[in-house]
Design an enzyme around this catalytic site. Structure first.
Site, PDB file in Angstrom:
ATOM      1  N   GLY A  42       0.802  -1.219   0.000  1.00  0.00           N
ATOM      2  CA  GLY A  42       0.000   0.000   0.000  1.00  0.00           C
ATOM      3  C   GLY A  42       0.837   1.272   0.000  1.00  0.00           C
ATOM      4  O   GLY A  42       2.034   1.240  -0.269  1.00  0.00           O
ATOM      5  N   HIS A  45       2.449   4.533  -5.016  1.00  0.00           N
ATOM      6  CA  HIS A  45       3.039   5.619  -5.779  1.00  0.00           C
ATOM      7  C   HIS A  45       3.074   5.209  -7.253  1.00  0.00           C
ATOM      8  O   HIS A  45       2.546   4.154  -7.623  1.00  0.00           O
ATOM      9  CB  HIS A  45       4.431   5.952  -5.244  1.00  0.00           C
ATOM     10  CG  HIS A  45       5.335   4.753  -5.092  1.00  0.00           C
ATOM     11  ND1 HIS A  45       5.756   4.002  -6.164  1.00  0.00           N
ATOM     12  CD2 HIS A  45       5.854   4.148  -3.977  1.00  0.00           C
ATOM     13  CE1 HIS A  45       6.520   3.011  -5.739  1.00  0.00           C
ATOM     14  NE2 HIS A  45       6.591   3.062  -4.405  1.00  0.00           N
ATOM     15  N   GLU A  46       3.701   6.032  -8.075  1.00  0.00           N
ATOM     16  CA  GLU A  46       3.671   5.771  -9.515  1.00  0.00           C
ATOM     17  C   GLU A  46       4.403   4.481  -9.897  1.00  0.00           C
ATOM     18  O   GLU A  46       4.145   3.908 -10.961  1.00  0.00           O
ATOM     19  CB  GLU A  46       4.246   6.960 -10.295  1.00  0.00           C
ATOM     20  CG  GLU A  46       3.313   8.183 -10.281  1.00  0.00           C
ATOM     21  CD  GLU A  46       1.899   7.818 -10.736  1.00  0.00           C
ATOM     22  OE1 GLU A  46       1.738   7.246 -11.820  1.00  0.00           O
ATOM     23  OE2 GLU A  46       0.940   8.093  -9.964  1.00  0.00           O
ATOM     24  N   HIS A  48       4.086   1.621  -8.173  1.00  0.00           N
ATOM     25  CA  HIS A  48       3.001   0.647  -8.086  1.00  0.00           C
ATOM     26  C   HIS A  48       2.033   0.795  -9.256  1.00  0.00           C
ATOM     27  O   HIS A  48       1.577  -0.181  -9.848  1.00  0.00           O
ATOM     28  CB  HIS A  48       2.223   0.825  -6.782  1.00  0.00           C
ATOM     29  CG  HIS A  48       3.029   0.627  -5.546  1.00  0.00           C
ATOM     30  ND1 HIS A  48       3.306   1.655  -4.668  1.00  0.00           N
ATOM     31  CD2 HIS A  48       3.616  -0.473  -5.025  1.00  0.00           C
ATOM     32  CE1 HIS A  48       4.026   1.192  -3.658  1.00  0.00           C
ATOM     33  NE2 HIS A  48       4.234  -0.107  -3.846  1.00  0.00           N
ATOM     34  N   GLN A  72       7.640  -9.583   7.499  1.00  0.00           N
ATOM     35  CA  GLN A  72       8.846  -9.195   6.770  1.00  0.00           C
ATOM     36  C   GLN A  72       9.527  -7.976   7.393  1.00  0.00           C
ATOM     37  O   GLN A  72      10.474  -7.448   6.811  1.00  0.00           O
ATOM     38  CB  GLN A  72       8.546  -8.982   5.283  1.00  0.00           C
ATOM     39  CG  GLN A  72       7.715  -7.770   4.938  1.00  0.00           C
ATOM     40  CD  GLN A  72       7.275  -7.811   3.481  1.00  0.00           C
ATOM     41  OE1 GLN A  72       6.424  -8.597   3.091  1.00  0.00           O
ATOM     42  NE2 GLN A  72       7.861  -6.963   2.651  1.00  0.00           N
ATOM     43  N   GLN A 164      14.351  -8.945  -4.000  1.00  0.00           N
ATOM     44  CA  GLN A 164      13.043  -9.578  -3.817  1.00  0.00           C
ATOM     45  C   GLN A 164      12.616 -10.300  -5.093  1.00  0.00           C
ATOM     46  O   GLN A 164      12.093 -11.424  -5.039  1.00  0.00           O
ATOM     47  CB  GLN A 164      12.018  -8.522  -3.420  1.00  0.00           C
ATOM     48  CG  GLN A 164      10.596  -9.033  -3.321  1.00  0.00           C
ATOM     49  CD  GLN A 164       9.665  -7.975  -2.754  1.00  0.00           C
ATOM     50  OE1 GLN A 164       9.539  -7.831  -1.551  1.00  0.00           O
ATOM     51  NE2 GLN A 164       9.026  -7.216  -3.625  1.00  0.00           N
ATOM     52  N   VAL A 187      10.662   2.974 -11.183  1.00  0.00           N
ATOM     53  CA  VAL A 187      10.085   4.261 -11.573  1.00  0.00           C
ATOM     54  C   VAL A 187      10.694   5.322 -10.660  1.00  0.00           C
ATOM     55  O   VAL A 187      10.799   5.120  -9.445  1.00  0.00           O
ATOM     56  CB  VAL A 187       8.547   4.242 -11.465  1.00  0.00           C
ATOM     57  CG1 VAL A 187       7.963   5.618 -11.782  1.00  0.00           C
ATOM     58  CG2 VAL A 187       7.985   3.188 -12.410  1.00  0.00           C
TER      59      VAL A 187
END
Lengths: 303, 303
Positions: A42, A45-46, A48, A72, A164, A187
């Site tokens: 959540g 931002h751009e 995502h 995590q 990841q 990005v």
């Protein structure tokens, strides 16, 4: 000004509901069904939004999950203060093209304390795997659970978290998880700062100083072309980032990708096979930022 | 003599083939599709046949896998000499009602040495989890891989490996694996010996002596009715099995099921909640046999 027409995504909070929604979509779409999945914590931002947009392009149904996964985070990390903004997230999700937003509670995801652990070795030895013990165990379990709940055809991950991506790809291959992992480019803000939900923690001063990371990493292709070996490259990046008086370096490493192992120590990086990543984690005040540059060799072109 | 009509199951050896076969079935069957799965190590006996038969009753397609999984054998165990008989297995599979037999090679299942490990804690602390270190890690990984490859709606496991059922159920719940686990009763020879692929190892003398296990376990309900506590029950079973001069007991334990933890030490077993298992592992010569009795309390009826 023209308003952009967007439909509000359906919001579901239970595993039973999301399974039913996806089952209904698959039954209706039949053989042409394809489900894209974007797992997030959540505070979108751009970065995502680009994952959601790519999924919406590729698939008939795009599922976004928003779940700040306690497993995590380390005991002294920022789980409690991790930024959350549901209303804003739903707006970003709608604009980017998500069809369903899955927002489970912690007790929905972990009804009992989990007895099952997933450990990926090798690719987790260095970088954030070394500086955040247990972090990738938490990633492995939550990603596996979400894959098993959503059963997507494709899942989209940003390369800002390049380790990841490597861990998830290794796990998917080892466990034969029936999903295609789609890594997507980092990005950046107009001034080069890699987008991160944690950027909101930065003071104006820290925000300005943090640019030293992307500015330094941008020099890596030229440094490789000049014939630096991995140790020299790491030292040059470390020195570049250290030019900010408030940059507190957690790590800078030059590794092969996706195996995340040291390349040959003495040879110039450009004669190595495959891909090389130069990755950094740097604290500015209380905020730890990560960034990286992934290079395909021998062309030394950023990926 | 009337010949029983059976259709020969399709034999597939690669992950790509089994996935294609199941995809084709699901596309054809549509909303009514259901896939049942019976994972085995082959050398099939009537216990396996009962699982296949149950799956064939419940599902439109039954997939049997035959794979002697090296990861669930310890270094001094019987991986190399584990019995194999492909032709006979295909015959049993056909008679029992399997539609597809998946027989991958070791390199098909483990193309690289696996970097991903699955560990289930708690339920693996005792019984075979204690006497066969790493065994259930090997079970967890192969079962997860097979579930991800076959993507069954239901999977059938025999209760002779009661701890395996508990481990798999715990893992499925913790990881939200989208499959229903169906535990099935132990199948016994006419004289009581629990069916096992390893029974073939027994000499005639060992085979006769091995009956002491099932004969002793059969007395457990009466012993519970008589008010024994867990320690007394364990001692009585141990004493019963020891009446064979060649029985070499690995373990006898009385535990709650499926948590596999010790019940209250002093109270009679019959006042405990839930289910109780009395499980034994006993060596006859070089052959290690396991058996158990699972009891629903307070009725003290074998399950």
């Amino acid at each position: 000004m023209t308003a952009t027409l967007t439909s509000t995504p359906a919001v579901v909070r239970t595993i039973a509901e999301i399974r039913a929604a996806i089952r209904a979509y698959r039954a209706e779409a039949g053989a042409t069904a394809s489900v894209g999945f974007v797992p997030t914590m959540g505070f979108l931002h751009e970065g995502h939004a680009s994952l959601i947009g790519r999924s919406a392009q590729d698939n008939g149904l795009t599922v976004l999950s928003i779940f700040v996964n306690p497993l995590q985070f380390g005991p002294n990390e920022d789980f409690e203060r991790y930024p959350r903004d549901e209303a804003r997230d739903l707006d970003v999700a709608a604009r980017a093209g998500a069809d369903i937003v899955f927002m489970p509670s912690v007790s929905e995801m972990y009804p009992t304390s989990a007895a099952t652990q997933i450990t990926v070795s090798g690719v987790t030895e260095r970088l954030c795997g070394a500086s955040r013990p247990g972090h990738f165990d938490g990633v492995g379990i939550v990603v596996t659970k979400l894959f098993n709940i959503v059963q997507p055809d494709r899942a989209y991950f940003g390369l800002k978290d390049a380790q990841q991506v490597a861990v998830v790809e290794r796990m998917v291959a080892d466990l034969n998880q029936p999903v295609q992992i789609v890594p997507c480019p980092i990005v950046r803000e107009a001034d080069g700062l890699a987008m991160s939900s944690r950027n909101v923690y930065l003071s104006a001063d820290e925000r300005r100083e943090a640019l030293v990371i992307s500015r330094t990493l941008a020099k890596v292709p030229a440094w490789i072309d000049s014939g630096m070996n991995a140790a020299q490259l790491t030292a040059a990046v470390r020195e570049g980032i250290s030019s900010s008086p408030i940059a507190d370096i957690d790590y800078v490493e030059t590794l092969t990708y996706p195996a995340l192992q040291p390349p040959a120590p003495d040879a110039p990086v450009s004669v190595s096979d495959g891909r090389i990543i130069v990755a950094a984690a740097v604290r500015f005040g209380r905020t730890r930022l990560i960034d990286n540059i992934l290079i395909s060799l021998p062309e030394a072109q950023p990926l």
